[in-house]
Motif scaffolding. Sequence first.
Motif, PDB file in Angstrom:
ATOM      1  N   ASN A   1       0.850  -1.191   0.000  1.00 40.84           N
ATOM      2  CA  ASN A   1       0.000   0.000   0.000  1.00 40.84           C
ATOM      3  C   ASN A   1       0.889   1.245   0.000  1.00 40.84           C
ATOM      4  OD1 ASN A   1      -2.455   1.433   0.154  1.00 40.84           O
ATOM      5  ND2 ASN A   1      -2.286   1.602   2.369  1.00 40.84           N
ATOM      6  N   PHE A   2       1.743   1.374  -1.027  1.00 39.94           N
ATOM      7  CA  PHE A   2       2.679   2.490  -1.099  1.00 39.94           C
ATOM      8  C   PHE A   2       1.909   3.775  -1.404  1.00 39.94           C
ATOM      9  CE2 PHE A   2       5.861   5.236  -3.032  1.00 39.94           C
ATOM     10  CZ  PHE A   2       6.978   5.006  -2.253  1.00 39.94           C
ATOM     11  N   TYR A   3       1.854   4.677  -0.436  1.00 38.90           N
ATOM     12  CA  TYR A   3       1.023   5.876  -0.585  1.00 38.90           C
ATOM     13  C   TYR A   3       1.836   7.155  -0.695  1.00 38.90           C
ATOM     14  CZ  TYR A   3       1.974   6.603   4.381  1.00 38.90           C
ATOM     15  OH  TYR A   3       2.596   6.802   5.584  1.00 38.90           O
ATOM     16  N   LEU A   4       3.164   7.046  -0.675  1.00 33.16           N
ATOM     17  CA  LEU A   4       3.998   8.247  -0.664  1.00 33.16           C
ATOM     18  C   LEU A   4       4.062   8.891  -2.048  1.00 33.16           C
ATOM     19  CD1 LEU A   4       6.991   6.823   1.390  1.00 33.16           C
ATOM     20  CD2 LEU A   4       5.063   8.146   2.259  1.00 33.16           C
ATOM     21  N   SER A   5       4.373  10.176  -2.032  1.00 33.53           N
ATOM     22  CA  SER A   5       4.691  10.916  -3.255  1.00 33.53           C
ATOM     23  C   SER A   5       6.116  11.431  -3.058  1.00 33.53           C
ATOM     24  CB  SER A   5       3.711  12.072  -3.453  1.00 33.53           C
ATOM     25  OG  SER A   5       4.087  12.857  -4.568  1.00 33.53           O
ATOM     26  N   PRO A   6       7.123  10.650  -3.458  1.00 30.65           N
ATOM     27  CA  PRO A   6       8.511  10.932  -3.049  1.00 30.65           C
ATOM     28  C   PRO A   6       9.043  12.269  -3.556  1.00 30.65           C
ATOM     29  CG  PRO A   6       8.288   8.680  -3.835  1.00 30.65           C
ATOM     30  CD  PRO A   6       7.018   9.396  -4.206  1.00 30.65           C
ATOM     31  N   MET A   7       9.259  13.163  -2.615  1.00 38.20           N
ATOM     32  CA  MET A   7       9.780  14.488  -2.938  1.00 38.20           C
ATOM     33  C   MET A   7      11.210  14.411  -3.455  1.00 38.20           C
ATOM     34  SD  MET A   7       9.352  17.752  -0.402  1.00 38.20           S
ATOM     35  CE  MET A   7       7.739  17.165   0.093  1.00 38.20           C
ATOM     36  N   LYS A   8      11.976  13.462  -2.899  1.00 40.01           N
ATOM     37  CA  LYS A   8      13.384  13.357  -3.275  1.00 40.01           C
ATOM     38  C   LYS A   8      13.537  13.054  -4.759  1.00 40.01           C
ATOM     39  CE  LYS A   8      13.912   9.938  -0.406  1.00 40.01           C
ATOM     40  NZ  LYS A   8      14.525   8.924   0.463  1.00 40.01           N
ATOM     41  N   ILE A   9      12.617  12.279  -5.333  1.00 40.87           N
ATOM     42  CA  ILE A   9      12.697  11.953  -6.763  1.00 40.87           C
ATOM     43  C   ILE A   9      12.638  13.229  -7.594  1.00 40.87           C
ATOM     44  CG2 ILE A   9      11.493  10.845  -8.689  1.00 40.87           C
ATOM     45  CD1 ILE A   9      12.856   8.812  -6.974  1.00 40.87           C
ATOM     46  N   ARG A  10      11.726  14.121  -7.238  1.00 40.64           N
ATOM     47  CA  ARG A  10      11.587  15.370  -7.979  1.00 40.64           C
ATOM     48  C   ARG A  10      12.808  16.266  -7.793  1.00 40.64           C
ATOM     49  NH1 ARG A  10       7.225  12.874  -7.414  1.00 40.64           N
ATOM     50  NH2 ARG A  10       5.309  13.313  -8.555  1.00 40.64           N
ATOM     51  N   GLU A  11      13.365  16.251  -6.604  1.00 35.51           N
ATOM     52  CA  GLU A  11      14.567  17.050  -6.348  1.00 35.51           C
ATOM     53  C   GLU A  11      15.757  16.519  -7.137  1.00 35.51           C
ATOM     54  OE1 GLU A  11      13.061  18.276  -1.838  1.00 35.51           O
ATOM     55  OE2 GLU A  11      14.624  16.763  -2.106  1.00 35.51           O
ATOM     56  N   TYR A  12      15.893  15.209  -7.186  1.00 32.37           N
ATOM     57  CA  TYR A  12      16.966  14.616  -7.988  1.00 32.37           C
ATOM     58  C   TYR A  12      16.814  14.986  -9.463  1.00 32.37           C
ATOM     59  CZ  TYR A  12      17.629  11.317  -3.991  1.00 32.37           C
ATOM     60  OH  TYR A  12      17.833  10.741  -2.772  1.00 32.37           O
ATOM     61  N   VAL A  13      15.587  14.850  -9.960  1.00 32.00           N
ATOM     62  CA  VAL A  13      15.329  15.147 -11.376  1.00 32.00           C
ATOM     63  C   VAL A  13      15.642  16.608 -11.679  1.00 32.00           C
ATOM     64  CG1 VAL A  13      13.513  15.381 -13.122  1.00 32.00           C
ATOM     65  CG2 VAL A  13      13.628  13.314 -11.728  1.00 32.00           C
ATOM     66  N   ALA A  14      15.197  17.517 -10.800  1.00 32.09           N
ATOM     67  CA  ALA A  14      15.417  18.945 -11.031  1.00 32.09           C
ATOM     68  C   ALA A  14      16.895  19.283 -11.071  1.00 32.09           C
ATOM     69  CB  ALA A  14      14.716  19.761  -9.943  1.00 32.09           C
ATOM     70  N   MET A  15      17.703  18.493 -10.357  1.00 33.73           N
ATOM     71  CA  MET A  15      19.142  18.747 -10.325  1.00 33.73           C
ATOM     72  C   MET A  15      19.904  17.905 -11.353  1.00 33.73           C
ATOM     73  SD  MET A  15      19.886  19.483  -6.293  1.00 33.73           S
ATOM     74  CE  MET A  15      21.511  20.122  -6.694  1.00 33.73           C
ATOM     75  N   ARG A  16      19.149  17.246 -12.233  1.00 38.28           N
ATOM     76  CA  ARG A  16      19.696  16.461 -13.340  1.00 38.28           C
ATOM     77  C   ARG A  16      20.685  15.406 -12.839  1.00 38.28           C
ATOM     78  NH1 ARG A  16      21.782  20.226 -17.675  1.00 38.28           N
ATOM     79  NH2 ARG A  16      23.870  19.740 -16.894  1.00 38.28           N
ATOM     80  N   LYS A  17      20.210  14.621 -11.883  1.00 42.34           N
ATOM     81  CA  LYS A  17      21.030  13.559 -11.314  1.00 42.34           C
ATOM     82  C   LYS A  17      20.558  12.193 -11.809  1.00 42.34           C
ATOM     83  CE  LYS A  17      23.962  15.872  -8.920  1.00 42.34           C
ATOM     84  NZ  LYS A  17      25.420  15.724  -9.130  1.00 42.34           N
ATOM     85  N   PRO A  18      21.486  11.276 -12.082  1.00 40.09           N
ATOM     86  CA  PRO A  18      21.098   9.902 -12.413  1.00 40.09           C
ATOM     87  C   PRO A  18      20.514   9.222 -11.184  1.00 40.09           C
ATOM     88  CG  PRO A  18      23.483  10.096 -12.256  1.00 40.09           C
ATOM     89  CD  PRO A  18      22.944  11.481 -12.137  1.00 40.09           C
ATOM     90  N   ILE A  19      19.443   8.463 -11.374  1.00 44.76           N
ATOM     91  CA  ILE A  19      18.656   7.949 -10.246  1.00 44.76           C
ATOM     92  C   ILE A  19      18.543   6.436 -10.314  1.00 44.76           C
ATOM     93  CG2 ILE A  19      16.365   7.976  -9.166  1.00 44.76           C
ATOM     94  CD1 ILE A  19      16.000  10.798 -10.424  1.00 44.76           C
ATOM     95  N   VAL A  20      18.721   5.799  -9.154  1.00 41.66           N
ATOM     96  CA  VAL A  20      18.361   4.400  -8.961  1.00 41.66           C
ATOM     97  C   VAL A  20      17.295   4.383  -7.876  1.00 41.66           C
ATOM     98  CG1 VAL A  20      19.114   2.101  -8.295  1.00 41.66           C
ATOM     99  CG2 VAL A  20      20.666   3.583  -9.593  1.00 41.66           C
ATOM    100  N   ALA A  21      16.117   3.857  -8.206  1.00 40.78           N
ATOM    101  CA  ALA A  21      14.996   3.915  -7.271  1.00 40.78           C
ATOM    102  C   ALA A  21      14.254   2.583  -7.245  1.00 40.78           C
ATOM    103  CB  ALA A  21      14.031   5.039  -7.674  1.00 40.78           C
ATOM    104  N   SER A  22      13.469   2.398  -6.197  1.00 42.05           N
ATOM    105  CA  SER A  22      12.647   1.195  -6.089  1.00 42.05           C
ATOM    106  C   SER A  22      11.547   1.205  -7.140  1.00 42.05           C
ATOM    107  CB  SER A  22      12.015   1.108  -4.693  1.00 42.05           C
ATOM    108  OG  SER A  22      12.999   0.871  -3.715  1.00 42.05           O
ATOM    109  N   ASP A  23      11.283   0.039  -7.675  1.00 36.82           N
ATOM    110  CA  ASP A  23      10.276  -0.103  -8.721  1.00 36.82           C
ATOM    111  C   ASP A  23       8.896  -0.250  -8.083  1.00 36.82           C
ATOM    112  OD1 ASP A  23       8.874  -0.505 -11.019  1.00 36.82           O
ATOM    113  OD2 ASP A  23       9.841  -2.400 -11.567  1.00 36.82           O
ATOM    114  N   VAL A  24       8.315   0.879  -7.693  1.00 35.68           N
ATOM    115  CA  VAL A  24       6.949   0.924  -7.181  1.00 35.68           C
ATOM    116  C   VAL A  24       6.150   1.860  -8.088  1.00 35.68           C
ATOM    117  CG1 VAL A  24       7.603   0.414  -4.805  1.00 35.68           C
ATOM    118  CG2 VAL A  24       7.514   2.784  -5.571  1.00 35.68           C
ATOM    119  N   PRO A  25       4.834   1.632  -8.234  1.00 40.82           N
ATOM    120  CA  PRO A  25       4.054   2.378  -9.233  1.00 40.82           C
ATOM    121  C   PRO A  25       4.163   3.893  -9.125  1.00 40.82           C
ATOM    122  CG  PRO A  25       2.786   0.508  -8.439  1.00 40.82           C
ATOM    123  CD  PRO A  25       4.030   0.558  -7.604  1.00 40.82           C
TER     124      PRO A  25
END
Length: 392
Positions: free
Chosen positions: A297-321
């Motif tokens: 029941n993953f209900y989060l909206s990960p803020m860190k993902i958006r911050e990483y993207v805005a700073m043009r960083k390569p990302i490794v993240a958990s595969d959740v919808p």
Amino acid sequence: MSGPRILCVCSDEGIELFGSRGCSTHLREMCQAFKSLGCVVKLLVANSQGQKDPSFHVEYELVPPVRSKKLGYDLRKLLTNRRFSRRLRELVGQFRPDIIYERYDLYSSAAANIASRTHTTYVLEVNAPLIDEMRGLLHFPRLANSYQRRTFRKADLLIGVSDTICSMLRTIAPDSHVLLVENGVNEDVFNVGVSGEEVRRLYGVDGKLVVGCTGSLRGRQGIDTLVRAASILLSERDDVRFLVVGGGNNLQRYRQMAQDWGLSDKFLLVGSVPSTEVPSYIAASDVCVAPYAPSANFYLSPMKIREYVAMRKPIVASDVPQIAKTIRDNVDGLLARPGDEKDLASKIAVMLDDAALRDRLARTGHERWAGKLSWLNCARRVLDAMKGKVGG
């Protein structure tokens, strides 16, 4: 011509207005975004602690919560709600808001009731299934459910920060207008122009490949999986360091875990830092990770993902919808199986060993989402949804 007058409310004493956690950032940024869009904004909070942010220009007022440990959790919340009710009645007459915008907290019925009596438009933002989260503290869960149901159904607009939250809202309040507004990012703060050189010098990681992670250290953040993945990776190489930013009750446990695995000098848990310093830690990282734990029941909206993207960083993240909506595997980043330290270590290694891949994925994600994930867009979506409803 100015926009609507918005009275923002947060009666959750656990959310420091000037704190470094995501909930604090969310509260400040939404208020600031409304103001930037021309709204007249006033904020009522239960906790104004934390390191003051000089860029926050919204007028706010403190309503001290009831904190006595002699009282049970439910009673403290109910009495705090009464305090907010008294002040809100006064403020509605003085400030004359067009919209009352509340971040939901358990037993926080005051804003909904006063909005209903004064025919003020009421918007309720829901960020988590709080009854499930706080079940261990609740003495009267049926009463909390009753308050929640009535409050949700009084809202002119219900906002959920994730698909899971929106689904919950539609179940509890099937006749209500529900809008998905995921967390945003302040692109004036998180951008490619930020330098991480000072952070790299401070922690002695110059000449190393740095794997960075930001956010609170709650169990669902998957830091235990990250420690195990780091152990796998660092057993084979000495050119990598992990830099984990964030505080919480688990900080000492993770530090002990890193020490037990012999990683103390390579897996650096720096604790909480002021929110204004977080961008420099992301900038110091060669790869950024979001290793969320498995959840049905993953209900989060990960803020860190958006911050990483805005700073043009390569990302490794958990595969959740909820993450896969933003990060497509091998397009905008790499996705790893949640809770699988071997897969996480493998994906991090692939990213670290291929500078061209890092650049391609980071650029694709940044170009895809540039300008689309801002807090201004979040606030704009709320205001657009309220057109024709304000004053109704």
